[in-house]
Design an enzyme around this catalytic site. Structure first.
Site, PDB file in Angstrom:
ATOM      1  N   LYS A   1       9.929  -1.503  15.414  1.00 33.09           N
ATOM      2  CA  LYS A   1      10.369  -0.328  14.639  1.00 33.09           C
ATOM      3  C   LYS A   1      11.486   0.410  15.370  1.00 33.09           C
ATOM      4  O   LYS A   1      12.473   0.831  14.770  1.00 33.09           O
ATOM      5  CB  LYS A   1       9.176   0.602  14.374  1.00 33.09           C
ATOM      6  CG  LYS A   1       8.115  -0.005  13.477  1.00 33.09           C
ATOM      7  CD  LYS A   1       8.622  -0.147  12.053  1.00 33.09           C
ATOM      8  CE  LYS A   1       7.652  -0.794  11.108  1.00 33.09           C
ATOM      9  NZ  LYS A   1       8.174  -0.958   9.758  1.00 33.09           N
TER      10      LYS A   1
ATOM     11  N   TYR B   1       4.692  -4.202  17.874  1.00 37.26           N
ATOM     12  CA  TYR B   1       4.968  -3.613  16.560  1.00 37.26           C
ATOM     13  C   TYR B   1       5.859  -2.369  16.700  1.00 37.26           C
ATOM     14  O   TYR B   1       6.881  -2.233  16.025  1.00 37.26           O
ATOM     15  CB  TYR B   1       3.626  -3.265  15.888  1.00 37.26           C
ATOM     16  CG  TYR B   1       3.747  -2.334  14.732  1.00 37.26           C
ATOM     17  CD1 TYR B   1       4.246  -2.786  13.514  1.00 37.26           C
ATOM     18  CD2 TYR B   1       3.362  -0.993  14.843  1.00 37.26           C
ATOM     19  CE1 TYR B   1       4.361  -1.917  12.441  1.00 37.26           C
ATOM     20  CE2 TYR B   1       3.472  -0.134  13.775  1.00 37.26           C
ATOM     21  CZ  TYR B   1       3.977  -0.600  12.573  1.00 37.26           C
ATOM     22  OH  TYR B   1       4.096   0.267  11.522  1.00 37.26           O
TER      23      TYR B   1
ATOM     24  N   TYR C   1       0.827  -1.217   0.000  1.00 40.61           N
ATOM     25  CA  TYR C   1       0.000   0.000   0.000  1.00 40.61           C
ATOM     26  C   TYR C   1       0.863   1.270   0.000  1.00 40.61           C
ATOM     27  O   TYR C   1       0.779   2.098  -0.921  1.00 40.61           O
ATOM     28  CB  TYR C   1      -0.944  -0.046   1.215  1.00 40.61           C
ATOM     29  CG  TYR C   1      -1.610   1.264   1.538  1.00 40.61           C
ATOM     30  CD1 TYR C   1      -2.376   1.934   0.588  1.00 40.61           C
ATOM     31  CD2 TYR C   1      -1.459   1.841   2.798  1.00 40.61           C
ATOM     32  CE1 TYR C   1      -2.986   3.140   0.893  1.00 40.61           C
ATOM     33  CE2 TYR C   1      -2.068   3.036   3.115  1.00 40.61           C
ATOM     34  CZ  TYR C   1      -2.827   3.689   2.154  1.00 40.61           C
ATOM     35  OH  TYR C   1      -3.416   4.887   2.458  1.00 40.61           O
TER      36      TYR C   1
ATOM     37  N   SER D   1       7.493   4.295  12.610  1.00 42.32           N
ATOM     38  CA  SER D   1       6.093   4.530  12.972  1.00 42.32           C
ATOM     39  C   SER D   1       5.995   5.383  14.223  1.00 42.32           C
ATOM     40  O   SER D   1       6.859   5.316  15.110  1.00 42.32           O
ATOM     41  CB  SER D   1       5.436   3.180  13.246  1.00 42.32           C
ATOM     42  OG  SER D   1       4.179   3.371  13.834  1.00 42.32           O
TER      43      SER D   1
HETATM   44  N1  UFG Z   1     -11.067   2.513  15.047  1.00 39.44           N
HETATM   45  C1  UFG Z   1     -12.402   2.242  15.257  1.00 39.44           C
HETATM   46  N2  UFG Z   1     -12.957   1.187  14.589  1.00 39.44           N
HETATM   47  C2  UFG Z   1     -12.240   0.391  13.738  1.00 39.44           C
HETATM   48  C3  UFG Z   1     -10.869   0.682  13.527  1.00 39.44           C
HETATM   49  C4  UFG Z   1     -10.315   1.752  14.201  1.00 39.44           C
HETATM   50  O1  UFG Z   1     -13.084   2.912  16.019  1.00 39.44           O
HETATM   51  O2  UFG Z   1     -12.815  -0.563  13.175  1.00 39.44           O
HETATM   52  C5  UFG Z   1     -10.468   3.647  15.748  1.00 39.44           C
HETATM   53  C6  UFG Z   1      -9.332   3.231  16.674  1.00 39.44           C
HETATM   54  O3  UFG Z   1      -9.819   2.870  17.929  1.00 39.44           O
HETATM   55  C7  UFG Z   1      -8.495   4.504  16.683  1.00 39.44           C
HETATM   56  C8  UFG Z   1      -8.702   5.099  15.277  1.00 39.44           C
HETATM   57  O4  UFG Z   1      -9.889   4.500  14.794  1.00 39.44           O
HETATM   58  O5  UFG Z   1      -9.000   5.391  17.621  1.00 39.44           O
HETATM   59  C9  UFG Z   1      -7.561   4.797  14.343  1.00 39.44           C
HETATM   60  O6  UFG Z   1      -7.300   3.404  14.391  1.00 39.44           O
HETATM   61  P1  UFG Z   1      -6.373   2.650  13.367  1.00 39.44           P
HETATM   62  O7  UFG Z   1      -6.425   1.197  13.684  1.00 39.44           O
HETATM   63  O8  UFG Z   1      -6.713   3.065  11.967  1.00 39.44           O
HETATM   64  O9  UFG Z   1      -4.924   3.255  13.634  1.00 39.44           O
HETATM   65  P2  UFG Z   1      -4.080   3.355  14.983  1.00 39.44           P
HETATM   66  O10 UFG Z   1      -4.130   4.781  15.455  1.00 39.44           O
HETATM   67  O11 UFG Z   1      -4.449   2.324  15.969  1.00 39.44           O
HETATM   68  O12 UFG Z   1      -2.621   2.983  14.465  1.00 39.44           O
HETATM   69  C10 UFG Z   1      -2.103   3.481  13.228  1.00 39.44           C
HETATM   70  C11 UFG Z   1      -1.282   2.391  12.562  1.00 39.44           C
HETATM   71  C12 UFG Z   1      -0.093   2.090  13.403  1.00 39.44           C
HETATM   72  C13 UFG Z   1       0.667   3.366  13.657  1.00 39.44           C
HETATM   73  C14 UFG Z   1      -0.203   4.418  14.257  1.00 39.44           C
HETATM   74  C15 UFG Z   1       0.550   5.705  14.366  1.00 39.44           C
HETATM   75  O13 UFG Z   1      -2.070   1.230  12.354  1.00 39.44           O
HETATM   76  O14 UFG Z   1       0.724   1.175  12.720  1.00 39.44           O
HETATM   77  O15 UFG Z   1      -1.332   4.617  13.440  1.00 39.44           O
HETATM   78  O16 UFG Z   1      -0.230   6.741  14.887  1.00 39.44           O
HETATM   79  F1  UFG Z   1       1.683   3.121  14.497  1.00 39.44           F
END
Ligand code: UFG
Length: 323
Positions: free
Chosen positions: A145, A141, A11, A117
């Site tokens: 990194k 993870y 991606y 990250s």
């Molecule tokens: N979220 C939901 N529902 C979902 C998926 C996510 O409510 O189905 C929320 C999560 O709780 C969070 C936000 O959306 O509050 C963003 O979640 P993501 O899973 O998209 O991303 P993260 O912030 O958990 O993590 C991402 C990357 C990591 C990276 C990080 C850096 O996946 O690898 O950003 O800020 F390290």
């Protein structure tokens, strides 16, 4: 210049490859296609089907390519999964990357741009997070990194390798010119999940908690457009070439959006209802994360251009809906 892009069919990797090609570099993509996609390969770039765990093949590739730099984006990236299967993350993100760094050292490739990250920081002690913020990862993870960042610092001292570690915040969106069509399979991140819900591939979005200490109760993140990230890679490569120095920088938009704000923008742009329900909190989610990108501005002159929420969602929707 000759650039080896490991994980270039993925991606973020495909966007990075596109950006280097646009600047007329010669690109070779090295990918095992485990999550990368053939449809993300460009005819102008050479493709080598290879695995970072195959050291002899990796070394032979590096030795025969006269590469001026390598960009490493081949990694597992689901923070939640890394807490259940740390072995997978040790193998792909640490052992696999050590193979790459050792092969680069042996093949005399002296410049490496590495996908790091914001997960290296862990629970924020202050916001926005700058690069001086303590790095205490909360998930395995993020640890993988950080470990590679530290190894690269040693190889700089011992082997003269110059590196750029790019600490991505929440990567999202698709190529602003619509040239990348391959969709991530089984995405775990918010915006692709919202897109799959808008397309009817999923029934509803689960919002992980609405009782956080934020204005609407849902978590706030710093979403950064993948085209901005890609530009950050080429600018980092230029910086390393011109200054013969390494760097570690954040790449973030410096703005925060809550889950509900992302969802509202997606409903407006897609004109789909996108059903959602409030679910429990997801373990390890900080309430709010935003980046300072001041150091990236200062060192490489980078600034997010495409990371407003409308552009993030519009470019994603074009990729998902084919408009
Ligand atoms: N979220 C939901 N529902 C979902 C998926 C996510 O409510 O189905 C929320 C999560 O709780 C969070 C936000 O959306 O509050 C963003 O979640 P993501 O899973 O998209 O991303 P993260 O912030 O958990 O993590 C991402 C990357 C990591 C990276 C990080 C850096 O996946 O690898 O950003 O800020 F390290």
């Amino acid at each position: 210049m000759n650039i080896l892009i490991i994980g270039g069919a993925g991606y973020i990797g495909s966007h990075v490859t596109r950006e280097f090609l646009d600047l007329e570099h010669n690109c070779t993509v090295y990918d095992n296609l485990s999550s990368g996609l053939r449809e993300n390969l460009f005819p102008e770039a050479s493709f080598i089907h290879g695995d970072i765990h195959d050291y002899p093949h990796l070394l032979q590739t590096m030795k025969t390519g006269s590469f001026d730099a390598l960009i490493h984006l081949a990694a597992s990236k689901a923070a939640g999964e890394s807490m259940i299967y740390p072995e997978k993350y040790s193998r792909n993100n640490i052992a696999g990357t050590i193979n790459i760094i050792n092969a680069a050292s042996e093949a005399e490739i002296k410049r490496i741009v590495f996908s790091s990250s914001a997960a290296v920081y862990g629970e924020p002690q202050y916001l926005p997070i700058d690069e001086k913020h303590p790095a205490v990862p909360e998930n395995y993870y993020g640890f993988t990194k950080l470990e590679i960042e530290r190894i690269l610092s040693w190889y700089e001292k011992l082997k003269g390798i110059r590196f750029g570690c790019l600490r991505y915040f929440n990567a999202a969106g698709y190529d602003v010119k619509g040239r990348i069509k391959g969709l991530e399979q089984n995405p775990a991140n918010l915006i692709p999940i919202i897109m799959e819900t808008a397309c009817g591939k999923r029934n509803e979005l689960q919002i992980f908690g609405d009782d956080y200490d934020t204005p609407d109760g849902t978590c706030i993140r710093d979403y950064i457009h993948v085209s901005d990230l890609a530009i950050g890679h080429t600018m980092t490569f230029d910086y390393i070439c011109k200054n013969d120095k390494s760097l570690i920088i954040n790449l973030g938009s410096e703005t925060g959006s809550s889950v509900k704000e992302v969802l509202d923008t997606a409903r407006k742009i897609t004109e789909k209802p996108i059903l959602s329900k409030i679910a429990g909190r997801r373990a390890g989610d900080p309430a709010k994360l935003t980046a300072s990108a001041a150091l990236a501005r200062e060192l490489i002159g980078w600034q997010a251009r495409y990371s407003d929420m409308e552009t993030l969602i519009k470019t994603s929707w074009i990729a998902y809906n084919g408009e």
